[in-house]
Design a protein around this motif. Structure first.
Motif, PDB file in Angstrom:
ATOM      1  N   ILE A  67       0.843  -1.204   0.000  1.00 22.59           N
ATOM      2  CA  ILE A  67       0.000   0.000   0.000  1.00 22.59           C
ATOM      3  C   ILE A  67       0.871   1.245   0.000  1.00 22.59           C
ATOM      4  O   ILE A  67       0.663   2.182  -0.790  1.00 22.59           O
ATOM      5  N   LEU A  68       1.884   1.257   0.875  1.00 21.25           N
ATOM      6  CA  LEU A  68       2.757   2.429   0.990  1.00 21.25           C
ATOM      7  C   LEU A  68       3.468   2.716  -0.331  1.00 21.25           C
ATOM      8  O   LEU A  68       3.634   3.876  -0.731  1.00 21.25           O
ATOM      9  N   SER A  69       3.867   1.675  -1.046  1.00 21.49           N
ATOM     10  CA  SER A  69       4.584   1.857  -2.307  1.00 21.49           C
ATOM     11  C   SER A  69       3.699   2.446  -3.402  1.00 21.49           C
ATOM     12  O   SER A  69       4.200   3.014  -4.378  1.00 21.49           O
ATOM     13  N   GLN A  70       2.382   2.321  -3.248  1.00 21.12           N
ATOM     14  CA  GLN A  70       1.449   2.821  -4.255  1.00 21.12           C
ATOM     15  C   GLN A  70       0.999   4.259  -3.992  1.00 21.12           C
ATOM     16  O   GLN A  70       0.290   4.838  -4.810  1.00 21.12           O
ATOM     17  N   ILE A  71       1.396   4.811  -2.853  1.00 21.05           N
ATOM     18  CA  ILE A  71       0.997   6.180  -2.520  1.00 21.05           C
ATOM     19  C   ILE A  71       1.990   7.149  -3.147  1.00 21.05           C
ATOM     20  O   ILE A  71       3.193   7.117  -2.853  1.00 21.05           O
ATOM     21  N   ILE A  72       1.478   7.987  -4.032  1.00 22.53           N
ATOM     22  CA  ILE A  72       2.307   8.932  -4.770  1.00 22.53           C
ATOM     23  C   ILE A  72       1.758  10.338  -4.572  1.00 22.53           C
ATOM     24  O   ILE A  72       0.559  10.580  -4.776  1.00 22.53           O
ATOM     25  N   LEU A  73       2.613  11.255  -4.173  1.00 16.51           N
ATOM     26  CA  LEU A  73       2.189  12.634  -3.967  1.00 16.51           C
ATOM     27  C   LEU A  73       1.658  13.217  -5.276  1.00 16.51           C
ATOM     28  O   LEU A  73       2.330  13.157  -6.309  1.00 16.51           O
ATOM     29  N   GLY A  74       0.445  13.702  -5.239  1.00 12.48           N
ATOM     30  CA  GLY A  74      -0.175  14.268  -6.424  1.00 12.48           C
ATOM     31  C   GLY A  74      -1.156  13.337  -7.102  1.00 12.48           C
ATOM     32  O   GLY A  74      -1.765  13.700  -8.111  1.00 12.48           O
ATOM     33  N   GLN A  75      -1.308  12.117  -6.546  1.00 14.42           N
ATOM     34  CA  GLN A  75      -2.230  11.152  -7.129  1.00 14.42           C
ATOM     35  C   GLN A  75      -3.123  10.550  -6.050  1.00 14.42           C
ATOM     36  O   GLN A  75      -2.663  10.243  -4.953  1.00 14.42           O
ATOM     37  N   GLY A  76      -4.391  10.382  -6.397  1.00 18.05           N
ATOM     38  CA  GLY A  76      -5.304   9.694  -5.507  1.00 18.05           C
ATOM     39  C   GLY A  76      -5.653   8.339  -6.092  1.00 18.05           C
ATOM     40  O   GLY A  76      -5.898   8.227  -7.291  1.00 18.05           O
ATOM     41  N   VAL A 104      -9.408  17.598  13.794  1.00 16.71           N
ATOM     42  CA  VAL A 104      -9.357  18.454  12.608  1.00 16.71           C
ATOM     43  C   VAL A 104      -8.991  17.547  11.442  1.00 16.71           C
ATOM     44  O   VAL A 104      -7.917  16.943  11.440  1.00 16.71           O
ATOM     45  N   THR A 105      -9.885  17.432  10.480  1.00 20.00           N
ATOM     46  CA  THR A 105      -9.673  16.481   9.380  1.00 20.00           C
ATOM     47  C   THR A 105      -9.176  17.189   8.132  1.00 20.00           C
ATOM     48  O   THR A 105      -9.811  18.105   7.630  1.00 20.00           O
ATOM     49  N   ALA A 106      -8.033  16.741   7.632  1.00 17.24           N
ATOM     50  CA  ALA A 106      -7.571  17.212   6.324  1.00 17.24           C
ATOM     51  C   ALA A 106      -8.417  16.533   5.247  1.00 17.24           C
ATOM     52  O   ALA A 106      -9.103  15.544   5.507  1.00 17.24           O
ATOM     53  N   PRO A 107      -8.402  17.050   4.018  1.00 16.74           N
ATOM     54  CA  PRO A 107      -9.318  16.548   2.974  1.00 16.74           C
ATOM     55  C   PRO A 107      -9.041  15.109   2.544  1.00 16.74           C
ATOM     56  O   PRO A 107      -7.893  14.658   2.509  1.00 16.74           O
ATOM     57  N   ILE A 108     -10.127  14.416   2.212  1.00 16.39           N
ATOM     58  CA  ILE A 108     -10.040  13.078   1.618  1.00 16.39           C
ATOM     59  C   ILE A 108     -10.733  13.121   0.255  1.00 16.39           C
ATOM     60  O   ILE A 108     -11.444  14.080  -0.064  1.00 16.39           O
ATOM     61  N   ALA A 109     -10.515  12.071  -0.534  1.00 21.00           N
ATOM     62  CA  ALA A 109     -11.196  11.945  -1.825  1.00 21.00           C
ATOM     63  C   ALA A 109     -12.195  10.805  -1.716  1.00 21.00           C
ATOM     64  O   ALA A 109     -11.809   9.655  -1.489  1.00 21.00           O
ATOM     65  N   LYS A 110     -13.467  11.110  -1.863  1.00 24.48           N
ATOM     66  CA  LYS A 110     -14.507  10.073  -1.722  1.00 24.48           C
ATOM     67  C   LYS A 110     -14.333   8.968  -2.758  1.00 24.48           C
ATOM     68  O   LYS A 110     -14.614   7.794  -2.481  1.00 24.48           O
ATOM     69  N   SER A 111     -13.870   9.319  -3.953  1.00 26.55           N
ATOM     70  CA  SER A 111     -13.665   8.309  -4.990  1.00 26.55           C
ATOM     71  C   SER A 111     -12.594   7.315  -4.577  1.00 26.55           C
ATOM     72  O   SER A 111     -12.678   6.118  -4.886  1.00 26.55           O
ATOM     73  N   CYS A 112     -11.585   7.789  -3.854  1.00 27.83           N
ATOM     74  CA  CYS A 112     -10.522   6.899  -3.389  1.00 27.83           C
ATOM     75  C   CYS A 112     -11.023   6.004  -2.263  1.00 27.83           C
ATOM     76  O   CYS A 112     -10.622   4.830  -2.167  1.00 27.83           O
ATOM     77  N   TRP A 113     -11.874   6.552  -1.398  1.00 24.54           N
ATOM     78  CA  TRP A 113     -12.507   5.711  -0.375  1.00 24.54           C
ATOM     79  C   TRP A 113     -13.327   4.598  -1.032  1.00 24.54           C
ATOM     80  O   TRP A 113     -13.254   3.451  -0.635  1.00 24.54           O
ATOM     81  N   ASN A 114     -14.119   4.974  -2.030  1.00 25.96           N
ATOM     82  CA  ASN A 114     -14.949   3.988  -2.713  1.00 25.96           C
ATOM     83  C   ASN A 114     -14.084   2.908  -3.368  1.00 25.96           C
ATOM     84  O   ASN A 114     -14.421   1.719  -3.335  1.00 25.96           O
ATOM     85  N   ALA A 115     -12.977   3.325  -3.968  1.00 32.26           N
ATOM     86  CA  ALA A 115     -12.075   2.364  -4.605  1.00 32.26           C
ATOM     87  C   ALA A 115     -11.486   1.395  -3.589  1.00 32.26           C
ATOM     88  O   ALA A 115     -11.188   0.237  -3.909  1.00 32.26           O
ATOM     89  N   ALA A 116     -11.341   1.877  -2.350  1.00 37.00           N
ATOM     90  CA  ALA A 116     -10.793   1.042  -1.284  1.00 37.00           C
ATOM     91  C   ALA A 116     -11.877   0.237  -0.569  1.00 37.00           C
ATOM     92  O   ALA A 116     -11.587  -0.481   0.392  1.00 37.00           O
ATOM     93  N   GLY A 117     -13.127   0.383  -1.013  1.00 35.04           N
ATOM     94  CA  GLY A 117     -14.223  -0.391  -0.424  1.00 35.04           C
ATOM     95  C   GLY A 117     -14.923   0.267   0.731  1.00 35.04           C
ATOM     96  O   GLY A 117     -15.701  -0.378   1.441  1.00 35.04           O
TER      97      GLY A 117
END
Length: 351
Positions: A67-76, A104-117
């Motif tokens: 998972i960590l290897s797939q996290i790229i700054l600038g991509q969701g 205090v919550t920083a922003p998330i991407a709902k599409s990325c949550w959905n992709a993760a189930g």
């Protein structure tokens, strides 16, 4: 930390470099320390003032190496969605246990949550579920840098398709949201007799049924009933949606011809009231409330969830994947979110 592919880490490091932020409360970052450190190293070349992650209190949420290897700054993506959900879960669980007074919550991407189930409309809904709360609302707060006037906007419905708004709105839902707003204004902002402006749903508030019948069928009668029940509150409405924001806009930017001014205790001139200017505004659907809020206060507005047993605030902007890692994200909204959370926590838990 929000989505690790977005600007969450950047605005956190910029915000926590400001002594006025770190001195106002004790802060702990929930996220992945290595991502914070990588962001810090990438942004150092910009010359921006940044907090060193080594000096911060960080709860390092472990992530699988894949998972960590797939996290790229600038991509969701699915990996960043899984990480941001894990951060929020950990922070919420420990706050519910009483270790913290707010989140205090920083922003998330709902599409990325959905992709993760993780099929939730947003962070607000998972916070409410974990807290065991059914009555909650999204309140947006912003203080004008021009006049000092505070805009408070509550959404009756939030993240649903526009075609579902009319069926979702009911007298019971409207009553729930109105009572949440009244309680918040009275308890968190010490406004004993608040004035609340309520929008219509249809153009021209239905124009007596010619442009939609919801107002004529039940919204006006609901409003009349609520005014009788809340004698200590002044309810104004149903204001046509296209004109409801004219006076708040003038209060935000400062129209001296219509604003009433007086001298405060220090002898300085301050803006107090304008005729029918509300202490709170109740919008009936997402864009009806957030288009004017973001037009006036994109960098200043804060999202706070009311109805929870703890404080929750959030910057009113998204993950901004397109600028993540470039060093140009502004931390203004994150700073304001932290300051507001600190203020609300003090009012709620220490008075």
């Amino acid at each position: 930390m929000g989505d690790p592919g977005g600007i969450g880490a950047e605005v956190i490091l910029k915000a926590l470099a400001d002594p006025s932020i770190t001195e106002s409360c004790r802060l702990t970052v929930f996220g992945t320390r290595s991502i914070l450190q990588n962001t810090y190293q990438v942004l150092q070349a910009t010359g921006e003032s940044l907090a060193n992650p080594e000096s911060l209190s960080v709860v390092d949420i472990p992530l699988d190496k894949t998972i960590l290897s797939q996290i790229i700054l600038g991509q969701g993506n699915q990996a960043s969605g899984r990480a941001s959900f894990a951060y929020l879960e950990a922070a919420t669980d420990r706050t519910i246990k009483g270790e913290f007074q707010g989140i205090v919550t920083a922003p998330i991407a709902k599409s990325c949550w959905n992709a993760a189930g993780h099929n939730y409309p947003g962070q607000t809904e998972i916070l409410a579920k974990k807290a065991g709360v059914e009555k909650f609302g999204m309140l947006f707060i912003a203080r004008s840098p021009y006049t000092g006037w505070t805009l408070r906007t509550l959404l009756a419905t939030t993240h649903i398709p526009l075609c579902q708004v009319s069926a979702t709105l009911t007298p019971e839902l409207m009553t729930l949201k109105l009572e949440l707003l009244i309680n918040c204004l009275q308890q968190d902002f010490a406004i004993k007799n608040p004035k609340i402006v309520i929008s219509g749903l249809n153009p021209h508030s239905g124009e007596q049924g010619q442009l939609g019948t919801e107002e004529k069928d039940w919204l006006f009668s609901w409003l009349e009933t609520q005014q009788k029940q809340h004698k200590d509150v002044k309810l104004i409405g149903l204001v046509p949606p296209d004109t409801m924001w004219v006076k708040p806009g003038k209060a935000w930017y400062g129209n001296r011809l219509e604003l009433i001014q007086t001298s405060n205790t220090s002898g300085h001139c301050s803006i107090l009231k304008m005729k029918e200017l509300g202490d709170g505004y109740l919008a009936l659907y997402h864009d009806q409330g957030l288009i004017p809020v973001k037009l006036m206060a994109f960098d200043q507005a804060i999202n706070t969830t009311i109805g929870l047993p703890f404080i929750r605030t959030s910057p009113d902007h998204g993950t901004a994947f397109d600028i993540a890692g470039k060093g140009i994200a502004r931390a203004t909204s994150m700073k304001t979110a932290i300051k507001l959370a600190s203020k609300l926590a003090y009012c709620r838990f220490t008075q």
